[in-house]
Design a protein around this motif. Structure first.
Motif, PDB file in Angstrom:
ATOM      1  N   SER A 245       3.108  15.912  -7.107  1.00 16.41           N
ATOM      2  CA  SER A 245       4.076  16.191  -8.170  1.00 16.41           C
ATOM      3  C   SER A 245       5.495  15.852  -7.715  1.00 16.41           C
ATOM      4  CB  SER A 245       3.986  17.658  -8.613  1.00 16.41           C
ATOM      5  OG  SER A 245       4.484  18.537  -7.626  1.00 16.41           O
ATOM      6  N   LEU A 246       5.817  16.127  -6.467  1.00 21.35           N
ATOM      7  CA  LEU A 246       7.127  15.746  -5.936  1.00 21.35           C
ATOM      8  C   LEU A 246       7.288  14.225  -5.933  1.00 21.35           C
ATOM      9  CD1 LEU A 246       7.403  18.260  -2.960  1.00 21.35           C
ATOM     10  CD2 LEU A 246       8.946  18.150  -4.932  1.00 21.35           C
ATOM     11  N   LEU A 247       6.226  13.518  -5.585  1.00 20.64           N
ATOM     12  CA  LEU A 247       6.273  12.057  -5.614  1.00 20.64           C
ATOM     13  C   LEU A 247       6.474  11.565  -7.047  1.00 20.64           C
ATOM     14  CD1 LEU A 247       5.997   9.332  -4.206  1.00 20.64           C
ATOM     15  CD2 LEU A 247       3.513   9.542  -4.447  1.00 20.64           C
ATOM     16  N   GLY A 248       5.815  12.215  -8.001  1.00 20.28           N
ATOM     17  CA  GLY A 248       6.009  11.853  -9.403  1.00 20.28           C
ATOM     18  C   GLY A 248       7.440  12.069  -9.849  1.00 20.28           C
ATOM     19  N   ALA A 249       8.023  13.201  -9.445  1.00 20.01           N
ATOM     20  CA  ALA A 249       9.416  13.486  -9.802  1.00 20.01           C
ATOM     21  C   ALA A 249      10.362  12.468  -9.164  1.00 20.01           C
ATOM     22  CB  ALA A 249       9.784  14.904  -9.352  1.00 20.01           C
ATOM     23  N   PHE A 250      10.090  12.117  -7.921  1.00 19.36           N
ATOM     24  CA  PHE A 250      10.946  11.159  -7.226  1.00 19.36           C
ATOM     25  C   PHE A 250      10.823   9.771  -7.862  1.00 19.36           C
ATOM     26  CE2 PHE A 250      11.868   8.442  -3.386  1.00 19.36           C
ATOM     27  CZ  PHE A 250      13.223   8.734  -3.347  1.00 19.36           C
ATOM     28  N   HIS A 251       9.627   9.408  -8.277  1.00 21.05           N
ATOM     29  CA  HIS A 251       9.428   8.124  -8.947  1.00 21.05           C
ATOM     30  C   HIS A 251      10.243   8.053 -10.237  1.00 21.05           C
ATOM     31  CE1 HIS A 251       7.477   4.690 -10.828  1.00 21.05           C
ATOM     32  NE2 HIS A 251       7.139   5.459 -11.846  1.00 21.05           N
ATOM     33  N   LEU A 252      10.240   9.126 -11.022  1.00 17.99           N
ATOM     34  CA  LEU A 252      11.006   9.152 -12.266  1.00 17.99           C
ATOM     35  C   LEU A 252      12.501   9.010 -12.000  1.00 17.99           C
ATOM     36  CD1 LEU A 252       9.185  11.975 -14.270  1.00 17.99           C
ATOM     37  CD2 LEU A 252       9.123   9.506 -14.726  1.00 17.99           C
ATOM     38  N   GLU A 253      12.957   9.578 -10.913  1.00 20.60           N
ATOM     39  CA  GLU A 253      14.388   9.570 -10.621  1.00 20.60           C
ATOM     40  C   GLU A 253      14.845   8.302  -9.907  1.00 20.60           C
ATOM     41  OE1 GLU A 253      16.577  13.187  -9.867  1.00 20.60           O
ATOM     42  OE2 GLU A 253      17.077  12.410  -7.902  1.00 20.60           O
ATOM     43  N   ALA A 254      14.055   7.821  -8.952  1.00 22.17           N
ATOM     44  CA  ALA A 254      14.519   6.736  -8.081  1.00 22.17           C
ATOM     45  C   ALA A 254      13.804   5.414  -8.311  1.00 22.17           C
ATOM     46  CB  ALA A 254      14.361   7.154  -6.619  1.00 22.17           C
ATOM     47  N   GLY A 255      12.661   5.435  -8.991  1.00 24.37           N
ATOM     48  CA  GLY A 255      11.934   4.203  -9.252  1.00 24.37           C
ATOM     49  C   GLY A 255      10.834   3.937  -8.238  1.00 24.37           C
ATOM     50  N   LEU A 256      10.044   2.924  -8.536  1.00 26.72           N
ATOM     51  CA  LEU A 256       8.859   2.628  -7.739  1.00 26.72           C
ATOM     52  C   LEU A 256       9.198   2.167  -6.322  1.00 26.72           C
ATOM     53  CD1 LEU A 256       5.790   2.396  -7.555  1.00 26.72           C
ATOM     54  CD2 LEU A 256       5.966   0.098  -8.534  1.00 26.72           C
ATOM     55  N   ASP A 257      10.247   1.374  -6.161  1.00 29.57           N
ATOM     56  CA  ASP A 257      10.571   0.860  -4.823  1.00 29.57           C
ATOM     57  C   ASP A 257      10.860   1.985  -3.844  1.00 29.57           C
ATOM     58  OD1 ASP A 257      10.207  -1.719  -5.627  1.00 29.57           O
ATOM     59  OD2 ASP A 257      12.331  -2.186  -5.872  1.00 29.57           O
ATOM     60  N   GLU A 258      11.629   2.979  -4.282  1.00 35.39           N
ATOM     61  CA  GLU A 258      11.945   4.085  -3.378  1.00 35.39           C
ATOM     62  C   GLU A 258      10.748   5.013  -3.200  1.00 35.39           C
ATOM     63  OE1 GLU A 258      15.654   6.029  -3.134  1.00 35.39           O
ATOM     64  OE2 GLU A 258      16.685   4.540  -4.374  1.00 35.39           O
ATOM     65  N   ALA A 259       9.944   5.169  -4.243  1.00 35.15           N
ATOM     66  CA  ALA A 259       8.719   5.960  -4.099  1.00 35.15           C
ATOM     67  C   ALA A 259       7.787   5.298  -3.092  1.00 35.15           C
ATOM     68  CB  ALA A 259       8.024   6.099  -5.456  1.00 35.15           C
ATOM     69  N   ARG A 260       7.696   3.977  -3.150  1.00 29.46           N
ATOM     70  CA  ARG A 260       6.871   3.232  -2.200  1.00 29.46           C
ATOM     71  C   ARG A 260       7.380   3.425  -0.775  1.00 29.46           C
ATOM     72  NH1 ARG A 260       7.880  -1.452  -4.031  1.00 29.46           N
ATOM     73  NH2 ARG A 260       6.052  -1.696  -5.405  1.00 29.46           N
ATOM     74  N   ALA A 261       8.681   3.355  -0.594  1.00 32.45           N
ATOM     75  CA  ALA A 261       9.264   3.527   0.739  1.00 32.45           C
ATOM     76  C   ALA A 261       8.987   4.927   1.283  1.00 32.45           C
ATOM     77  CB  ALA A 261      10.765   3.269   0.690  1.00 32.45           C
ATOM     78  N   PHE A 262       9.026   5.925   0.406  1.00 30.22           N
ATOM     79  CA  PHE A 262       8.735   7.302   0.813  1.00 30.22           C
ATOM     80  C   PHE A 262       7.279   7.420   1.271  1.00 30.22           C
ATOM     81  CE2 PHE A 262       6.945  11.441  -0.436  1.00 30.22           C
ATOM     82  CZ  PHE A 262       7.685  12.278   0.385  1.00 30.22           C
ATOM     83  N   VAL A 263       6.358   6.867   0.502  1.00 29.73           N
ATOM     84  CA  VAL A 263       4.940   6.925   0.864  1.00 29.73           C
ATOM     85  C   VAL A 263       4.712   6.269   2.217  1.00 29.73           C
ATOM     86  CG1 VAL A 263       2.640   6.061   0.270  1.00 29.73           C
ATOM     87  CG2 VAL A 263       4.082   7.089  -1.501  1.00 29.73           C
ATOM     88  N   ARG A 264       5.308   5.122   2.435  1.00 32.34           N
ATOM     89  CA  ARG A 264       5.092   4.406   3.693  1.00 32.34           C
ATOM     90  C   ARG A 264       5.710   5.145   4.878  1.00 32.34           C
ATOM     91  NH1 ARG A 264       4.801  -2.108   2.553  1.00 32.34           N
ATOM     92  NH2 ARG A 264       3.533  -1.934   0.657  1.00 32.34           N
ATOM     93  N   ARG A 265       6.764   5.864   4.606  1.00 30.99           N
ATOM     94  CA  ARG A 265       7.391   6.621   5.704  1.00 30.99           C
ATOM     95  C   ARG A 265       6.547   7.829   6.093  1.00 30.99           C
ATOM     96  NH1 ARG A 265      11.018  10.819   5.208  1.00 30.99           N
ATOM     97  NH2 ARG A 265      11.582  10.212   3.069  1.00 30.99           N
ATOM     98  N   VAL A 266       6.111   8.614   5.126  1.00 37.72           N
ATOM     99  CA  VAL A 266       5.443   9.871   5.483  1.00 37.72           C
ATOM    100  C   VAL A 266       3.951   9.704   5.771  1.00 37.72           C
ATOM    101  CG1 VAL A 266       7.146  11.251   4.241  1.00 37.72           C
ATOM    102  CG2 VAL A 266       5.043  10.584   3.088  1.00 37.72           C
TER     103      VAL A 266
END
Length: 233
Positions: free
Chosen positions: A117-138
């Motif tokens: 759900s946090l990833l979903g919220a972040f995607h809505l706010e920052a977009g797919l590119d930043e959501a992708r970067a977050f996934v790859r980091r954690v």
């Protein structure tokens, strides 16, 4: 900046623009109708896309079956819950008293869903590119941890049964307990006569996987002993 906002800024590398969206992502249904469930629905799909394309890039020579094995392990609820704990999600989860008393704070189901759900919220706010970067980091260390695609315990048990001319494994839910938001399933798995194991999980699938893993361990413990007896005969 409030404590949740500061934590979110550290978590995602940027301060939240709409804090209320992230607060909803951290809110369990036992506390409010405005809870994380819709955002978890979105975040689950975002995670799936980000992980699938990442594995596709990282392992260009692997067939679809191996990629699926890696994918299923990396997006499993237990994996998401482990990451949620590492990131400090439980300290910020908003629960009703009954859910907290029932142990929802330690539930893999709940923590895994909240991370999505946090990833979903972040995607809505920052977009797919930043959501992708977050996934790859954690998820980074986990993706690179295994050179060989992991085999799911249920698939391993199925292969063992076929190789030893046994009937396919049978799974039975022996018990279901706990409240709706924090259920506990006890599953028994059997392979032929004389081989069975049981395990408990927060979902039927999780309990089946744990039971298969437990039975595989039993079978591994027995097989070397038989080998030693044959060698000494």
């Amino acid at each position: 900046m409030s404590e949740p906002a500061a934590w979110l800024a550290q978590l995602f590398g940027r301060a939240p623009v709409d804090l209320s969206r992230f607060e909803r992502a951290l809110t369990h249904s036992s506390l409010s109708e405005g809870n994380y469930e819709r955002l978890e629905f979105l975040g689950d799909r975002v995670l799936g896309l980000c992980m699938a394309e990442w594995l596709f890039e990282l392992f260009p020579d692997e067939p679809e079956g191996n990629l699926s094995k890696r994918f299923n392990t990396l997006v499993a609820g237990a994996t998401c819950a482990e990451i949620a704990r590492e990131l400090g999600v439980p300290e910020h989860l908003r629960l009703g008293k009954q859910a907290r008393d029932d142990g929802a704070l330690g539930s893999d189901n709940v923590l895994g869903d909240v991370l999505e759900s946090l990833l979903g919220a972040f995607h809505l706010e920052a977009g797919l590119d930043e959501a992708r970067a977050f996934v790859r980091r954690v998820w980074g260390t986990r993706v690179h941890a295994q050179a060989k695609a992991p085999q799911h315990p249920k698939s391993q048990l199925q292969e063992w049964a076929a190789a030893h001319n046994r009937a396919a494994p049978e799974y039975e839910v022996a018990d279901r307990s706990g409240p709706h938001h924090a259920p506990r399933f006890t599953v028994v798995v059997r392979v032929g006569r004389g081989h069975e194991a049981s395990a408990v999980g927060a979902s039927k699938q999780e309990a089946e996987t744990a039971a298969a893993r437990a039975l595989l361990q039993q079978l591994r413990d027995v097989t070397p002993a038989r080998g030693r007896r044959n060698a000494s005969a």
